[in-house]
Design a protein around this motif. Sequence first.
Motif, mmCIF file in Angstrom:
data_model
loop_
_atom_site.group_PDB
_atom_site.id
_atom_site.type_symbol
_atom_site.label_atom_id
_atom_site.label_comp_id
_atom_site.label_asym_id
_atom_site.label_seq_id
_atom_site.Cartn_x
_atom_site.Cartn_y
_atom_site.Cartn_z
ATOM 1 N N ALA A 169 0.828 -1.204 0.000
ATOM 2 C CA ALA A 169 0.000 0.000 0.000
ATOM 3 C C ALA A 169 0.864 1.256 0.000
ATOM 4 C CB ALA A 169 -0.938 -0.010 1.208
ATOM 5 N N LYS A 170 1.900 1.243 0.801
ATOM 6 C CA LYS A 170 2.765 2.422 0.922
ATOM 7 C C LYS A 170 3.484 2.723 -0.391
ATOM 8 C CE LYS A 170 6.126 4.457 4.085
ATOM 9 N NZ LYS A 170 6.944 4.214 5.284
ATOM 10 N N VAL A 171 3.975 1.709 -1.061
ATOM 11 C CA VAL A 171 4.689 1.941 -2.316
ATOM 12 C C VAL A 171 3.726 2.440 -3.393
ATOM 13 C CG1 VAL A 171 4.604 -0.368 -3.381
ATOM 14 C CG2 VAL A 171 6.591 1.096 -3.730
ATOM 15 N N TYR A 172 2.477 2.012 -3.354
ATOM 16 C CA TYR A 172 1.460 2.505 -4.279
ATOM 17 C C TYR A 172 1.281 4.017 -4.093
ATOM 18 C CZ TYR A 172 -3.118 2.956 -6.539
ATOM 19 O OH TYR A 172 -4.161 3.328 -7.343
ATOM 20 N N ILE A 173 1.166 4.442 -2.851
ATOM 21 C CA ILE A 173 0.990 5.862 -2.527
ATOM 22 C C ILE A 173 2.237 6.649 -2.925
ATOM 23 C CG2 ILE A 173 0.689 7.493 -0.621
ATOM 24 C CD1 ILE A 173 -0.898 5.033 0.728
ATOM 25 N N GLN A 174 3.399 6.101 -2.645
ATOM 26 C CA GLN A 174 4.645 6.781 -2.993
ATOM 27 C C GLN A 174 4.828 6.868 -4.507
ATOM 28 O OE1 GLN A 174 7.209 4.333 -0.552
ATOM 29 N NE2 GLN A 174 7.327 5.940 1.019
ATOM 30 N N PHE A 175 4.374 5.850 -5.234
ATOM 31 C CA PHE A 175 4.418 5.883 -6.694
ATOM 32 C C PHE A 175 3.564 7.041 -7.217
ATOM 33 C CE2 PHE A 175 2.459 4.671 -10.758
ATOM 34 C CZ PHE A 175 3.585 4.555 -11.554
ATOM 35 N N LEU A 228 -3.049 -6.765 -3.649
ATOM 36 C CA LEU A 228 -3.826 -6.489 -2.454
ATOM 37 C C LEU A 228 -4.616 -7.731 -2.036
ATOM 38 C CD1 LEU A 228 -5.002 -4.624 -0.279
ATOM 39 C CD2 LEU A 228 -6.631 -3.799 -2.003
ATOM 40 N N SER A 229 -5.264 -8.384 -2.986
ATOM 41 C CA SER A 229 -6.021 -9.604 -2.695
ATOM 42 C C SER A 229 -5.117 -10.692 -2.131
ATOM 43 C CB SER A 229 -6.718 -10.116 -3.958
ATOM 44 O OG SER A 229 -7.723 -9.232 -4.358
ATOM 45 N N GLY A 270 -3.313 -16.423 10.140
ATOM 46 C CA GLY A 270 -4.169 -16.470 11.311
ATOM 47 C C GLY A 270 -4.496 -15.098 11.887
ATOM 48 N N LYS A 271 -3.976 -14.046 11.277
ATOM 49 C CA LYS A 271 -4.241 -12.688 11.782
ATOM 50 C C LYS A 271 -5.600 -12.154 11.350
ATOM 51 C CE LYS A 271 -0.090 -10.415 13.087
ATOM 52 N NZ LYS A 271 -0.483 -9.805 14.318
ATOM 53 N N LEU A 272 -6.153 -12.690 10.269
ATOM 54 C CA LEU A 272 -7.414 -12.209 9.714
ATOM 55 C C LEU A 272 -8.356 -13.394 9.531
ATOM 56 C CD1 LEU A 272 -9.036 -9.864 8.363
ATOM 57 C CD2 LEU A 272 -7.867 -10.446 6.231
ATOM 58 N N THR A 273 -9.584 -13.246 10.001
ATOM 59 C CA THR A 273 -10.555 -14.334 9.832
ATOM 60 C C THR A 273 -11.108 -14.316 8.410
ATOM 61 O OG1 THR A 273 -12.488 -13.020 10.475
ATOM 62 C CG2 THR A 273 -11.262 -14.128 12.267
ATOM 63 N N PRO A 274 -11.495 -15.472 7.907
ATOM 64 C CA PRO A 274 -12.097 -15.511 6.564
ATOM 65 C C PRO A 274 -13.344 -14.622 6.466
ATOM 66 C CG PRO A 274 -11.509 -17.720 7.263
ATOM 67 C CD PRO A 274 -11.309 -16.820 8.454
ATOM 68 N N GLN A 275 -14.093 -14.509 7.544
ATOM 69 C CA GLN A 275 -15.289 -13.671 7.526
ATOM 70 C C GLN A 275 -14.927 -12.197 7.335
ATOM 71 O OE1 GLN A 275 -14.560 -15.917 9.952
ATOM 72 N NE2 GLN A 275 -16.021 -17.521 9.406
ATOM 73 N N ARG A 276 -13.893 -11.736 8.021
ATOM 74 C CA ARG A 276 -13.458 -10.345 7.870
ATOM 75 C C ARG A 276 -12.756 -10.137 6.532
ATOM 76 N NH1 ARG A 276 -13.183 -6.326 12.404
ATOM 77 N NH2 ARG A 276 -14.479 -7.315 13.947
ATOM 78 N N ARG A 277 -12.152 -11.167 6.005
ATOM 79 C CA ARG A 277 -11.439 -11.098 4.727
ATOM 80 C C ARG A 277 -12.393 -10.898 3.557
ATOM 81 N NH1 ARG A 277 -10.532 -10.731 0.316
ATOM 82 N NH2 ARG A 277 -9.062 -11.734 -1.039
ATOM 83 N N ALA A 278 -13.571 -11.480 3.638
ATOM 84 C CA ALA A 278 -14.521 -11.491 2.517
ATOM 85 C C ALA A 278 -14.783 -10.072 1.996
ATOM 86 C CB ALA A 278 -15.827 -12.143 2.948
ATOM 87 N N GLY A 279 -14.317 -9.811 0.786
ATOM 88 C CA GLY A 279 -14.549 -8.525 0.136
ATOM 89 C C GLY A 279 -13.752 -7.357 0.680
ATOM 90 N N ALA A 280 -12.756 -7.620 1.529
ATOM 91 C CA ALA A 280 -12.005 -6.523 2.156
ATOM 92 C C ALA A 280 -11.303 -5.634 1.134
ATOM 93 C CB ALA A 280 -10.992 -7.080 3.162
ATOM 94 N N GLU A 281 -10.873 -6.202 0.005
ATOM 95 C CA GLU A 281 -10.194 -5.363 -0.983
ATOM 96 C C GLU A 281 -11.129 -4.314 -1.580
ATOM 97 O OE1 GLU A 281 -9.887 -9.418 -2.834
ATOM 98 O OE2 GLU A 281 -11.124 -8.651 -1.235
ATOM 99 N N ASN A 282 -12.443 -4.582 -1.535
ATOM 100 C CA ASN A 282 -13.405 -3.599 -2.048
ATOM 101 C C ASN A 282 -13.499 -2.364 -1.157
ATOM 102 O OD1 ASN A 282 -14.071 -5.232 -4.245
ATOM 103 N ND2 ASN A 282 -15.557 -6.350 -3.036
ATOM 104 N N THR A 283 -13.038 -2.470 0.065
ATOM 105 C CA THR A 283 -12.948 -1.317 0.966
ATOM 106 C C THR A 283 -11.540 -0.740 0.961
ATOM 107 O OG1 THR A 283 -14.675 -2.219 2.389
ATOM 108 C CG2 THR A 283 -13.232 -0.554 3.360
ATOM 109 N N LEU A 284 -10.540 -1.618 1.008
ATOM 110 C CA LEU A 284 -9.155 -1.144 1.093
ATOM 111 C C LEU A 284 -8.671 -0.471 -0.190
ATOM 112 C CD1 LEU A 284 -7.384 -3.954 3.121
ATOM 113 C CD2 LEU A 284 -8.151 -1.716 3.895
ATOM 114 N N TRP A 285 -9.057 -1.003 -1.342
ATOM 115 C CA TRP A 285 -8.595 -0.433 -2.615
ATOM 116 C C TRP A 285 -8.992 1.040 -2.737
ATOM 117 C CZ3 TRP A 285 -5.260 -1.104 -6.357
ATOM 118 C CH2 TRP A 285 -5.436 -0.419 -7.562
ATOM 119 N N PRO A 286 -10.277 1.406 -2.557
ATOM 120 C CA PRO A 286 -10.593 2.838 -2.660
ATOM 121 C C PRO A 286 -9.957 3.668 -1.547
ATOM 122 C CG PRO A 286 -12.602 1.553 -2.261
ATOM 123 C CD PRO A 286 -11.472 0.594 -2.422
ATOM 124 N N MET A 287 -9.748 3.088 -0.376
ATOM 125 C CA MET A 287 -9.119 3.840 0.702
ATOM 126 C C MET A 287 -7.653 4.142 0.348
ATOM 127 S SD MET A 287 -8.912 3.028 4.767
ATOM 128 C CE MET A 287 -7.666 1.754 4.683
#
Length: 131
Positions: free
Chosen positions: A19-25, A63-64, A74-91
């Motif tokens: 994410a950081k390198v994307y912003i720096q780019f 990102l995916s 084990g840091k992220l549950t599959p339930q929280r993972r579902a569709g997370a890139e659809n929120t993180l990508w625009p952010m």
Amino acid sequence: EAARAKASADAWSQLCAGAKVYIQFAEARPKLFDLMFGPVGQNSKDLQASASGHSGRRTYEQLSEALYNLVLSGKLTPQRRAGAENTLWPMIHGFAVLRRVGALREPFNASWERIQKFTADGLGIDLDEKP
């Protein structure tokens, strides 16, 4: 990918490095960034292919993959993972655009730390937990 190679190998550090390198780019190559993510770039396979691996689709795939690795770690549950890139990508993209046009006036590191904490909280990731 060079930035991710320099980051710690854990899944959270890899996600943050990408994410950081994307912003720096966006800040370092503003005209190319604007071209890639403007109307012409979004419809041009030739432009995306010529951007040295920086196409929007490639970045989205990274990102995916980073989110998938968080589940495997084990840091992220599959339930929280579902569709997370659809929120993180625009952010992430929005942060890059706002930094690039000068709309965010505070130092990068202050904004970046807050974005990381907000993201971790939203995904249910405990940053204080030891691997």
